[in-house]
Design a protein around this motif. Structure first.
Motif, mmCIF file in Angstrom:
data_model
loop_
_atom_site.group_PDB
_atom_site.id
_atom_site.type_symbol
_atom_site.label_atom_id
_atom_site.label_comp_id
_atom_site.label_asym_id
_atom_site.label_seq_id
_atom_site.Cartn_x
_atom_site.Cartn_y
_atom_site.Cartn_z
ATOM 1 N N TYR A 15 0.850 -1.183 0.000
ATOM 2 C CA TYR A 15 0.000 0.000 0.000
ATOM 3 C C TYR A 15 0.896 1.246 0.000
ATOM 4 O O TYR A 15 2.064 1.174 0.381
ATOM 5 N N PHE A 16 0.345 2.371 -0.419
ATOM 6 C CA PHE A 16 1.145 3.585 -0.472
ATOM 7 C C PHE A 16 0.468 4.708 0.301
ATOM 8 O O PHE A 16 -0.765 4.764 0.398
ATOM 9 N N PHE B 257 -7.540 9.671 -3.028
ATOM 10 C CA PHE B 257 -7.182 8.936 -1.820
ATOM 11 C C PHE B 257 -5.774 8.371 -1.958
ATOM 12 O O PHE B 257 -5.293 8.097 -3.051
ATOM 13 N N ASP B 258 -5.121 8.205 -0.798
ATOM 14 C CA ASP B 258 -3.932 7.362 -0.750
ATOM 15 C C ASP B 258 -4.232 6.227 0.225
ATOM 16 O O ASP B 258 -5.395 5.896 0.441
ATOM 17 N N ASN B 259 -3.219 5.601 0.769
ATOM 18 C CA ASN B 259 -3.408 4.437 1.642
ATOM 19 C C ASN B 259 -4.190 3.345 0.913
ATOM 20 O O ASN B 259 -5.046 2.672 1.496
ATOM 21 N N GLN B 260 -3.880 3.198 -0.366
ATOM 22 C CA GLN B 260 -4.528 2.212 -1.215
ATOM 23 C C GLN B 260 -3.523 1.161 -1.671
ATOM 24 O O GLN B 260 -2.314 1.387 -1.650
ATOM 25 N N ARG B 261 -4.029 0.042 -2.109
ATOM 26 C CA ARG B 261 -3.179 -1.070 -2.550
ATOM 27 C C ARG B 261 -2.602 -0.772 -3.933
ATOM 28 O O ARG B 261 -3.284 -0.233 -4.811
ATOM 29 N N ILE B 262 -1.327 -1.109 -4.128
ATOM 30 C CA ILE B 262 -0.689 -0.987 -5.438
ATOM 31 C C ILE B 262 -1.157 -2.158 -6.293
ATOM 32 O O ILE B 262 -0.865 -3.328 -5.985
ATOM 33 N N ASN C 63 3.004 -2.522 4.286
ATOM 34 C CA ASN C 63 2.584 -3.903 4.080
ATOM 35 C C ASN C 63 1.125 -4.072 4.494
ATOM 36 O O ASN C 63 0.429 -3.094 4.818
ATOM 37 N N GLU C 64 0.656 -5.311 4.522
ATOM 38 C CA GLU C 64 -0.752 -5.548 4.827
ATOM 39 C C GLU C 64 -1.133 -5.111 6.235
ATOM 40 O O GLU C 64 -2.297 -4.797 6.504
ATOM 41 N N ASP C 65 -0.160 -5.104 7.153
ATOM 42 C CA ASP C 65 -0.418 -4.677 8.524
ATOM 43 C C ASP C 65 -0.265 -3.179 8.695
ATOM 44 O O ASP C 65 -0.258 -2.681 9.828
#
Length: 420
Positions: A70-71, A94-99, A139-141
């Protein structure tokens, strides 16, 4: 003082301390993350872009398991402290999204997953303001895996610059000095001595920039900087390089190749410390690198990785308490243990094996103490005023009514045209 008032003041102090923003520093990638780069026009570039430009952020994960990343984008001030403004003021979307743009390597001995994050993208449709930014990969966490800085600027001022030799005879042969001026195109500067700040960069290295230099004097709406010591950089020497675009054959500065491990090995010729030698012209790309496999059609996923074996003969540094690192844009000039050389007493050489993606890679040997402070004066390859270096001048500006610092101009200079 009443007890309730003392208690409230104490709680206010604790709250203010807890919410204070910290200076953002780049988090070094873990071992499995390689070839982190900003791409524009198909090339790896120094991460300084004009507001509104399109660019990409790319990296490889050697685990090759298509992990979820995520970024997160954070706007910072001149000193890399996060600005106290809502994210919606500088991010449209938005940010905090999956690449979501990634692919696996093809026809390589070293497997990896290649990730691409364009700006703008489907989530972050626009970065709305100029300034310093830090891009965090999570990462996912939602733990930070690594981060990189980049800068967006606006074209509101003209920056003229000239590289000159030092005026100090004690280091006239070793240093380069920047003379420059900032002229506003359409802004009437308010109290420029306080509101204008400058960042000077050599070869785009954000780790070694010169900051907090006020204008020496002003002429109307023009700021003039004609310092000597305050705007000097050590000249250094031309970057070294190697080329392994054909990973199975020896090439420029690659003495031999092998495949004793699971991936290819590229053994470089031993480099000699050049500090005591005369300056030699050697055209370079000032620390940059190019990922390239001449036998492939898609370098991003078909270029392989190799163990690159570096060796350095530097007898005068054997008794030094400082460490020698291999640095360049390929590793963001990192002084992490992964790039620290070891001394081989039997051979009398400093050695290190580093896993690098094939292509063209320029590098240098950097000496630093245990705290990471670089010793420029005693550089392994010396300092020469003739060395060709790229310089960048960034102009920051914040009016009294502004909530953040803008970057209102960018100037460039090159020491190939150095004058006395």
């Amino acid at each position: 003082m009443p007890k309730f008032l003392f208690r409230n003041l104490f709680l206010l102090f604790i709250f203010a301390s807890a919410t204070a923003q910290e200076v953002q520093t780049e988090v070094v990638p873990p071992y499995n993350i390689k070839t982190v780069s900003f791409i524009q026009g198909g090339n790896n570039v120094v991460p300084i872009f004009q507001l509104g430009d399109t660019f990409q952020f790319q990296f490889d994960d050697l685990f090759g398991n298509e992990a979820n990343y995520y970024f997160e984008v954070t706007h910072c001030d001149y000193n890399w402290v996060p600005t106290d403004i809502p994210k919606t003021d500088y991010v449209r979307g938005f940010d905090n999204q999956r690449i979501t743009d990634y692919s696996n390597s093809f026809n390589t001995l070293q497997v990896y997953s290649h990730y691409r994050l364009p700006f703008p993208n489907q989530f972050t449709t626009e970065l709305r303001i100029s300034g310093n930014y830090i891009l965090k990969i999570l990462n996912e966490d939602r733990e930070v895996v690594f981060s990189r800085k980049f800068i967006l600027y606006e074209d509101h001022s003209t920056v003229t610059a000239q590289v000159k030799r030092s005026r100090d005879v004690t280091n006239i042969d070793y240093k380069q000095n920047l003379d420059f001026a900032v002229l506003s195109n359409d802004i009437v500067f308010q109290t420029p001595l306080q509101n204008i700040k400058i960042l000077l960069l050599q070869n785009g290295n954000l780790n070694t920039g010169i900051k907090n230099i006020p204008p020496q004097y002003t002429i109307g709406n023009q700021m003039v900087y004609k310092y000597n010591k305050e705007t000097q950089f050590w000249g250094g020497n031309e970057f070294l390089y190697f080329e392994n675009k054909d990973i199975r054959a020896g090439s420029n500065n690659v003495a031999r190749v092998g495949a004793n491990n699971d991936i290819y090995n590229s053994y470089l010729y031993t480099n000699l410390a050049r500090g005591s030698q005369i300056y030699t012209v050697n055209q370079d790309v000032n620390g940059n690198f190019v990922v390239k496999n001449i036998n492939a059609s898609s370098n991003e996923i078909e270029a392989d990785y190799a163990w690159v074996y570096f060796s350095l003969s530097a007898p005068t540094f054997r008794s030094s308490t400082k460490d020698i690192y291999i640095t360049g844009m390929f590793n963001n000039y990192s002084l992490s243990p992964e790039y620290k050389m070891d001394y081989n007493a039997e051979k009398g050489l400093f050695e290190k094996a580093v896993m690098i993606k094939q292509g063209f890679t320029s590098f240098q040997y950097t000496i630093a103490d245990k705290k990471g402070v670089i010793d420029y004066e005693n550089a392994i390859d010396g300092n020469f005023y003739q060395t060709e270096n790229d310089y960048t001048i960034l102009v920051y500006y914040k009016e009294a009514s502004d909530r953040y610092q803008r970057v209102i101009g960018k100037g460039n200079a090159n020491s190939i045209n150095i004058i006395n």
